[in-house]
Design a protein around this motif. Structure first.
Motif, PDB file in Angstrom:
ATOM      1  N   ALA A  21       1.696 -12.405  -3.373  1.00 52.00           N
ATOM      2  CA  ALA A  21       2.109 -11.441  -2.349  1.00 52.00           C
ATOM      3  C   ALA A  21       0.925 -10.592  -2.021  1.00 52.00           C
ATOM      4  CB  ALA A  21       3.291 -10.565  -2.957  1.00 52.00           C
ATOM      5  N   GLU A  22       1.076 -10.122  -0.455  1.00 53.23           N
ATOM      6  CA  GLU A  22       0.098  -9.711  -0.049  1.00 53.23           C
ATOM      7  C   GLU A  22       0.507  -8.473   1.005  1.00 53.23           C
ATOM      8  OE1 GLU A  22      -2.520 -12.346   2.464  1.00 53.23           O
ATOM      9  OE2 GLU A  22      -3.467 -13.268   0.609  1.00 53.23           O
ATOM     10  N   ASP A  23      -0.354  -7.404   1.046  1.00 60.29           N
ATOM     11  CA  ASP A  23      -0.101  -6.326   2.003  1.00 60.29           C
ATOM     12  C   ASP A  23      -1.434  -5.755   2.853  1.00 60.29           C
ATOM     13  OD1 ASP A  23       1.254  -4.437   3.589  1.00 60.29           O
ATOM     14  OD2 ASP A  23       1.332  -3.042   2.107  1.00 60.29           O
ATOM     15  N   SER A  24      -1.207  -5.077   3.751  1.00 60.02           N
ATOM     16  CA  SER A  24      -2.430  -4.846   4.520  1.00 60.02           C
ATOM     17  C   SER A  24      -2.288  -3.336   5.159  1.00 60.02           C
ATOM     18  CB  SER A  24      -2.965  -5.747   5.919  1.00 60.02           C
ATOM     19  OG  SER A  24      -1.923  -5.650   6.670  1.00 60.02           O
ATOM     20  N   ALA A  25      -3.350  -2.636   5.361  1.00 58.89           N
ATOM     21  CA  ALA A  25      -3.422  -1.464   5.790  1.00 58.89           C
ATOM     22  C   ALA A  25      -4.640  -1.115   6.535  1.00 58.89           C
ATOM     23  CB  ALA A  25      -3.251  -0.213   4.699  1.00 58.89           C
ATOM     24  N   HIS A  26      -5.122  -0.183   7.407  1.00 59.61           N
ATOM     25  CA  HIS A  26      -6.332   0.330   7.778  1.00 59.61           C
ATOM     26  C   HIS A  26      -6.660   1.631   8.010  1.00 59.61           C
ATOM     27  CE1 HIS A  26      -4.219  -0.611  11.681  1.00 59.61           C
ATOM     28  NE2 HIS A  26      -5.271   0.491  12.247  1.00 59.61           N
ATOM     29  N   VAL A  27      -7.930   1.840   7.938  1.00 56.87           N
ATOM     30  CA  VAL A  27      -8.103   3.314   8.241  1.00 56.87           C
ATOM     31  C   VAL A  27      -9.153   3.244   9.364  1.00 56.87           C
ATOM     32  CG1 VAL A  27      -9.511   5.186   7.092  1.00 56.87           C
ATOM     33  CG2 VAL A  27      -8.152   3.617   5.548  1.00 56.87           C
ATOM     34  N   VAL A  28      -8.754   4.480  10.297  1.00 53.22           N
ATOM     35  CA  VAL A  28      -9.696   4.585  11.476  1.00 53.22           C
ATOM     36  C   VAL A  28     -10.531   5.553  11.144  1.00 53.22           C
ATOM     37  CG1 VAL A  28      -9.828   5.203  13.681  1.00 53.22           C
ATOM     38  CG2 VAL A  28      -7.743   3.992  12.694  1.00 53.22           C
ATOM     39  N   VAL A  29     -11.769   5.485  10.934  1.00 57.45           N
ATOM     40  CA  VAL A  29     -12.749   6.595  10.937  1.00 57.45           C
ATOM     41  C   VAL A  29     -13.231   7.126  12.170  1.00 57.45           C
ATOM     42  CG1 VAL A  29     -15.162   7.114   9.966  1.00 57.45           C
ATOM     43  CG2 VAL A  29     -13.871   5.469   8.761  1.00 57.45           C
ATOM     44  N   GLN A  30     -12.976   8.008  12.690  1.00 57.14           N
ATOM     45  CA  GLN A  30     -12.875   8.893  13.900  1.00 57.14           C
ATOM     46  C   GLN A  30     -14.392   9.145  14.308  1.00 57.14           C
ATOM     47  OE1 GLN A  30     -10.062   9.029  15.415  1.00 57.14           O
ATOM     48  NE2 GLN A  30     -11.577   8.798  17.005  1.00 57.14           N
ATOM     49  N   GLU A  66      -5.989  -7.533  -6.360  1.00 61.89           N
ATOM     50  CA  GLU A  66      -7.363  -7.705  -5.654  1.00 61.89           C
ATOM     51  C   GLU A  66      -7.276  -6.692  -4.384  1.00 61.89           C
ATOM     52  OE1 GLU A  66      -9.056 -11.902  -6.968  1.00 61.89           O
ATOM     53  OE2 GLU A  66      -7.370 -11.750  -5.380  1.00 61.89           O
ATOM     54  N   LEU A  67      -8.338  -6.209  -4.337  1.00 64.20           N
ATOM     55  CA  LEU A  67      -8.327  -5.120  -3.330  1.00 64.20           C
ATOM     56  C   LEU A  67      -9.601  -5.393  -2.449  1.00 64.20           C
ATOM     57  CD1 LEU A  67      -7.467  -2.679  -1.494  1.00 64.20           C
ATOM     58  CD2 LEU A  67      -9.090  -1.279  -2.859  1.00 64.20           C
ATOM     59  N   TYR A  68      -9.333  -5.895  -1.004  1.00 67.75           N
ATOM     60  CA  TYR A  68     -10.504  -6.360  -0.142  1.00 67.75           C
ATOM     61  C   TYR A  68     -10.417  -5.346   0.985  1.00 67.75           C
ATOM     62  CZ  TYR A  68      -9.552 -10.846  -2.167  1.00 67.75           C
ATOM     63  OH  TYR A  68      -9.402 -11.968  -3.305  1.00 67.75           O
ATOM     64  N   LEU A  69     -11.737  -5.239   1.474  1.00 71.03           N
ATOM     65  CA  LEU A  69     -12.094  -4.505   2.726  1.00 71.03           C
ATOM     66  C   LEU A  69     -12.889  -5.329   3.670  1.00 71.03           C
ATOM     67  CD1 LEU A  69     -12.657  -1.959   4.274  1.00 71.03           C
ATOM     68  CD2 LEU A  69     -14.777  -1.383   2.981  1.00 71.03           C
ATOM     69  N   PHE A  87       0.866  -1.137   0.048  1.00 70.05           N
ATOM     70  CA  PHE A  87      -0.022  -0.175   0.109  1.00 70.05           C
ATOM     71  C   PHE A  87       0.918   1.238   0.032  1.00 70.05           C
ATOM     72  CE2 PHE A  87      -3.152  -2.756   1.546  1.00 70.05           C
ATOM     73  CZ  PHE A  87      -4.462  -2.464   0.762  1.00 70.05           C
ATOM     74  N   THR A  88       0.494   2.149  -0.962  1.00 67.00           N
ATOM     75  CA  THR A  88       1.265   3.456  -0.580  1.00 67.00           C
ATOM     76  C   THR A  88       0.557   4.568  -0.371  1.00 67.00           C
ATOM     77  OG1 THR A  88       0.278   4.012  -2.887  1.00 67.00           O
ATOM     78  CG2 THR A  88       2.610   3.079  -2.883  1.00 67.00           C
ATOM     79  N   ILE A  89      -0.949   4.324  -0.017  1.00 64.42           N
ATOM     80  CA  ILE A  89      -1.669   5.355   0.699  1.00 64.42           C
ATOM     81  C   ILE A  89      -2.750   4.426   1.587  1.00 64.42           C
ATOM     82  CG2 ILE A  89      -3.279   7.023   0.916  1.00 64.42           C
ATOM     83  CD1 ILE A  89      -1.934   7.995  -1.627  1.00 64.42           C
ATOM     84  N   PRO A  90      -2.673   4.077   2.558  1.00 63.77           N
ATOM     85  CA  PRO A  90      -2.098   4.815   3.621  1.00 63.77           C
ATOM     86  C   PRO A  90      -0.743   4.512   3.565  1.00 63.77           C
ATOM     87  CG  PRO A  90      -4.054   3.828   4.553  1.00 63.77           C
ATOM     88  CD  PRO A  90      -3.836   3.453   2.997  1.00 63.77           C
ATOM     89  N   ALA A  93      -4.417   3.362  -2.195  1.00 65.82           N
ATOM     90  CA  ALA A  93      -3.435   3.252  -3.301  1.00 65.82           C
ATOM     91  C   ALA A  93      -2.542   2.048  -3.112  1.00 65.82           C
ATOM     92  CB  ALA A  93      -2.888   4.578  -3.724  1.00 65.82           C
ATOM     93  N   ALA A  94      -2.388   1.168  -4.048  1.00 65.54           N
ATOM     94  CA  ALA A  94      -1.365   0.087  -3.644  1.00 65.54           C
ATOM     95  C   ALA A  94      -0.913  -0.240  -5.116  1.00 65.54           C
ATOM     96  CB  ALA A  94      -2.364  -1.036  -3.408  1.00 65.54           C
ATOM     97  N   GLU A  95       0.556  -1.007  -4.856  1.00 57.99           N
ATOM     98  CA  GLU A  95       0.857  -1.585  -5.971  1.00 57.99           C
ATOM     99  C   GLU A  95       1.781  -2.641  -5.913  1.00 57.99           C
ATOM    100  OE1 GLU A  95       3.905   1.642  -6.320  1.00 57.99           O
ATOM    101  OE2 GLU A  95       5.470   1.186  -5.061  1.00 57.99           O
ATOM    102  N   SER A  96       2.271  -3.237  -6.978  1.00 57.56           N
ATOM    103  CA  SER A  96       2.902  -4.569  -6.951  1.00 57.56           C
ATOM    104  C   SER A  96       4.338  -4.285  -7.804  1.00 57.56           C
ATOM    105  CB  SER A  96       2.215  -5.644  -7.576  1.00 57.56           C
ATOM    106  OG  SER A  96       1.862  -5.252  -8.886  1.00 57.56           O
ATOM    107  N   SER A  97       5.191  -4.960  -7.388  1.00 55.40           N
ATOM    108  CA  SER A  97       6.507  -5.058  -8.162  1.00 55.40           C
ATOM    109  C   SER A  97       6.795  -5.359  -9.405  1.00 55.40           C
ATOM    110  CB  SER A  97       7.611  -5.709  -7.115  1.00 55.40           C
ATOM    111  OG  SER A  97       7.433  -7.034  -7.221  1.00 55.40           O
ATOM    112  N   GLN A  98       5.782  -6.144  -9.873  1.00 56.94           N
ATOM    113  CA  GLN A  98       5.688  -6.551 -11.454  1.00 56.94           C
ATOM    114  C   GLN A  98       4.268  -6.694 -11.976  1.00 56.94           C
ATOM    115  OE1 GLN A  98       7.945 -10.179 -10.384  1.00 56.94           O
ATOM    116  NE2 GLN A  98       6.421 -11.220 -11.267  1.00 56.94           N
TER     117      GLN A  98
END
Length: 848
Positions: free
Chosen positions: A136-145, A94-97, A65-68, A84-89
């Motif tokens: 390959a996988e990566d994760s991120a999370h958003v806190v909605v205040q 696939e984007l999951y919530l 993930f590049t953002i966050p 926003a997310a990216e891969s090296s090649q």
């Protein structure tokens, strides 16, 4: 960097391993980046003024993930968030919530999604990249205040950790003008969970939270996460974890140190622990010495005992007790940046620095000091803190409740506290209270106490020292508070302000440092003029109380013995630069110093003629610990004995503590008279480097007993003349006192009777190189205490070769010619000097 267009610059690193010189066995995970403009006045930083890190990858498939970015992203209801997310090649992306697929793309390397939350909560995103060969996988999370809960602070809760049971704590943080705060730690896996969302008090200046279900006795690391951009430790931490320096602290020094949460956070983390086993104090009836009785020993644990820990210091207390010490002053032991330090680069004032040991071991040290009749004085640093401190990091300086944006005086280091601020006063009082109550310490020496002012004096040091009514009011308030906690605790200020200000502070009950390094250095070197230590006596400063803690040396001054070796005077066979003579001069200085009533302080190993410069290995760098070398040398052990005998006089005879003193420093014969109902004292010292026949000026006639020699004299003419050898001193009393050891003073150095000889001194090879050791051959007709030293062509000592006792006969000493700091000596001409008990000689050598 190369300018690409307006406001865009680039720099290309083609091979990170080669660019940074990283071995092939290592893996680079991130690049740490710093951006500055041309003159360095502006710096580019990440969100929250954080360091910038760029994730990089080895060859293969990676997803990111590049953002966050590095921090969790915070958002408000109905506010659109970019994901926003990216891969090296190229891969199938696939984007999951919350494990539900949002979107996908084939043969892609990046993906973007716009998320608009309608409910408060924590939203977890996962990005998956797939090829035929890898996933390959990566994760991120958003806190909605959501709305910050408002709740009154529970009764009796203070800032920091409040232990309410074996399984529960309440954390409180003073953070005015902040929007929200989370607690993250081992107890919630360092995740931003609703259970870590802190309550805000109705006044809006504090955040608090109760944490339950803790395991009794388990250590938990934690931090505060403020406004979604600042992670800090608790300002009132009693133990902190440092990911950069803790790994260098041995298990023997700090057993069972809690593990740092690697990979889960960064920066300093706090530690809380319920159900701690309380320390069982054994010395509960200790009576602090009165200020006039204080014999203080200032020490830096790092440079006093080889293992730099509290246990080694406990094992050394018998040495201090035998010397006559009744108070130990510890240079800062509170948490400071790094490990190797004097301790004035302080970061957490309620936490012990782990480099010296554990909480209970420090308590054991204090307990042991009290059991041995010694008070414990902490060197406390509240003029400033350094950048690792939470209070520094929580706010920009322009808005900081504790610190000045610009320091008020030239001597400030780190970040300058504003002691006019209520927030700073609350914090400072809490620190002062904590060590008095929790650790049973006996008082403080406050570093840079003159800096507790808001009067701007940058560029005018003289103005800084002038009478300052606001600074006096601050110190009176602090002193009153400390005495309300512990009525007779010591409040010692490193002040050095106008005498009228110090008089007002000392008359109020505080004490001040009294620096007489210059006077006693000049005395020891052989100078007759410029020797003014009259203010060592408190009445000469118009003080009401004996409140000036006088010293010949402190950690901030050059060693007197070193100055003798470098700058000592000579006349005929009497040369102060010779070690044997210089050590006797230190005894002379001690006789004058300890004879003046009032509290006294010595700096570690000054009682042994420590002769390494303050600048050896850098001013604040580690200094050699020479227990072996000094105690094997009879002359140095004799200096130690002289200090001990003088403190014995102070400890056992009231005139040396309470006598009405008259100090006459005119001429070469220095005179100190002490009048007291018990008996009177008259000290005479010829500080000149030639013999003198001088008027003694006894206070009155009658029988006087010379303490050192045991001689007695009936004085009928108080102005009678007495003959003194160079550097000779005498202590007369009207009551015969038990004499010291007969050989306490070496009269031979006053009046050498043996002519200089060359000792048949021979050096080989000569010329010398770094590749071969020197062979120093000499002979003596009788057993002799020998000192071998090396001087350069300018007469400065550059190396101490050896000290030993030589039997009669011929001897050869092998020495590798290295200078101080184990650096090769420069090419040039040097002199090997051999010092004996009564004579010396020198032979030139050439270094090529």
């Amino acid at each position: 960097m190369t300018k690409v267009s307006d406001n865009v610059y680039s720099y290309t690193i083609y091979n990170a391993m080669e660019f940074y010189g990283v071995p092939e066995t290592e893996t680079i995970q991130k690049l740490a980046l710093v951006f500055r403009n041309a003159n360095g006045s502006q710096e580019g930083k990440d969100v929250g003024n954080a360091d910038i890190y760029l994730q990089i990858y080895e060859q293969g498939l990676y997803a990111s993930f590049t953002i966050p970015g590095a921090y969790e992203s915070f958002s408000s209801l109905n506010q659109t968030v970019t994901i926003a997310a990216e891969s090296s090649q190229p891969a199938t992306l696939e984007l999951y919530l919350n494990n539900s697929l949002l979107q996908s793309a084939a043969n892609a390397q990046n993906m973007e999604y716009f998320f608009t939350p309608t409910e408060a909560g924590h939203y977890y995103f996962k990005m998956k990249a797939s090829t035929a060969d890898a996933i390959a996988e990566d994760s991120a999370h958003v806190v909605v205040q959501g709305e910050v809960p408002i709740a009154e602070l529970p009764l009796n809760v203070r800032d920091g950790v409040n232990y309410i049971s074996d399984n529960s704590v309440i954390l409180s943080l003073y953070a005015p003008d902040k929007n929200f705060v989370y607690v993250v730690g081992d107890f919630n896996n360092w995740e931003l969970h609703p259970s870590g969302f802190m309550n805000r008090t109705p006044e809006g200046d504090r955040y608090w939270l109760q944490i339950d279900n803790l395991e009794a006795g388990k250590a938990y690391a934690y931090q505060y996460f403020i406004d979604g951009s600042i992670k800090v430790a608790d300002p009132y931490s009693e133990l902190v974890l440092d990911p950069f320096n803790d790994g260098y602290i041995s298990e023997s020094t700090f057993p069972d140190m809690p593990a740092y949460p690697v990979g889960k956070t960064n920066g300093i983390a706090s530690v809380l622990q319920t159900a701690q086993t309380p320390y069982q104090w054994s010395s509960t009836d200790f009576q602090r010495p009165a200020p006039a009785q204080l014999n203080v020993y200032e020490l830096l644990i790092r440079d006093f005992v080889t293992d730099h820990d509290y246990q080694s210091l406990i094992d050394s207390l018998h040495y201090l007790k035998n010397l006559g010490i009744n108070a130990v002053e510890l240079m800062p032991v509170t948490e400071f940046e790094g490990n190797i330090s004097w301790g004035y680069n302080i970061s957490y004032a309620m936490a012990l620095d782990k480099y010296y040991g554990t909480k209970n071991k420090f308590k054991e040290l204090i307990d042991s000091c009290h059991a041995n009749g010694m008070a414990v004085i902490m060197d406390m640093v509240l003029n400033h803190h350094f950048g690792q401190n939470s209070l520094v990091q929580m706010y920009p300086l322009a808005d900081n409740p504790w610190f000045n944006e610009v320091a008020t005086h030239d001597f400030n280091v780190g970040y300058d506290f504003n002691h006019e601020s209520p927030a700073t006063r609350t914090y400072s009082k809490r620190i002062m209270e904590y060590w008095l109550e929790e650790y049973h310490i006996d008082g403080y020496r406050f570093d840079l106490s003159k800096g507790f002012t808001q009067k701007p004096t940058l560029g005018n040091v003289g103005l800084w020292g002038q009478y300052d009514a606001s600074r006096i009011a601050i110190w009176k308030e602090y002193a009153d508070f400390m005495w309300s906690v512990e009525p007779d605790c010591y409040v010692i200020l490193e002040h050095f302000a106008d005498n009228s200000e110090e008089k007002e502070l000392t008359n109020y009950g505080m004490m001040v440092w009294g620096n007489f390094n210059h006077a006693f250095s000049e005395t020891s070197k052989g100078y007759v003029n410029g020797v003014d230590f009259s203010w060592l006596y408190y009445k000469n400063r118009n003080f009401n109380n004996p409140a000036s803690v006088g010293y010949m040396e402190s950690h901030d001054e050059e060693r007197v013995m070193y100055r003798c070796a470098q700058e000592g005077l000579a006349s005929g066979n009497y040369n102060v630069k010779e070690t044997a003579v210089a050590l006797e001069r230190i005894k002379l200085a001690a006789a004058l110093f300890f004879s003046v009533p009032g509290p006294k302080m010595i700096w570690q190993f000054g009682e042994l003629g420590y002769d390494y410069s303050i600048n050896y290995n850098g001013r604040t760098g580690p200094k050699p610990i020479r227990w072996d070398y000094y105690f094997e040398n009879e002359r140095r052990a004799s200096v130690n004995q002289m200090f001990g005998e003088m403190m014995n006089l102070r400890n056992n005879y009231a005139p040396f503590r309470e006598g009405d003193a008259t100090i006459d420093l005119s001429g070469s014969l220095k005179k100190i008279s002490l009048l007291h109902p018990d008996f009177d004292v008259h000290v005479l010292a010829n500080v000149a480097i030639i013999d003198k026949n001088e008027e003694a000026e006894f206070p009155h006639g009658g029988w006087w007993y010379e303490w050192l020699s045991g001689d007695s004299i009936e004085v009928s003419n108080v102005d009678m003349f007495l003959a003194f050898n160079e550097g000779e001193f005498r202590i007369y009393t009207t009551q015969k006192l038990p004499p010291p050891p007969a050989d306490l003073v070496d009269l031979a150095v006053y009046n050498p009777t043996i002519e200089p000889t060359h000792w048949n001194l021979h050096i080989s090879p000569n010329p010398a190189t770094d590749k071969e050791p020197l062979h120093i051959t000499f002979s003596t007709e009788r057993p002799e205490n020998i000192s071998l030293e090396l001087y350069n062509s300018e007469g400065r000592k550059v190396a101490h070769i050896a000290d030993f006792t030589a039997a009669s006969g011929t001897h050869t000493h092998r020495w590798q010619p290295l200078g101080y700091g184990n650096t090769p000596l420069p090419i040039g001409i040097y002199f090997v000097v051999i010092n004996g008990e009564q004579y010396y000689s020198a032979v030139p050598i050439v270094k090529q």
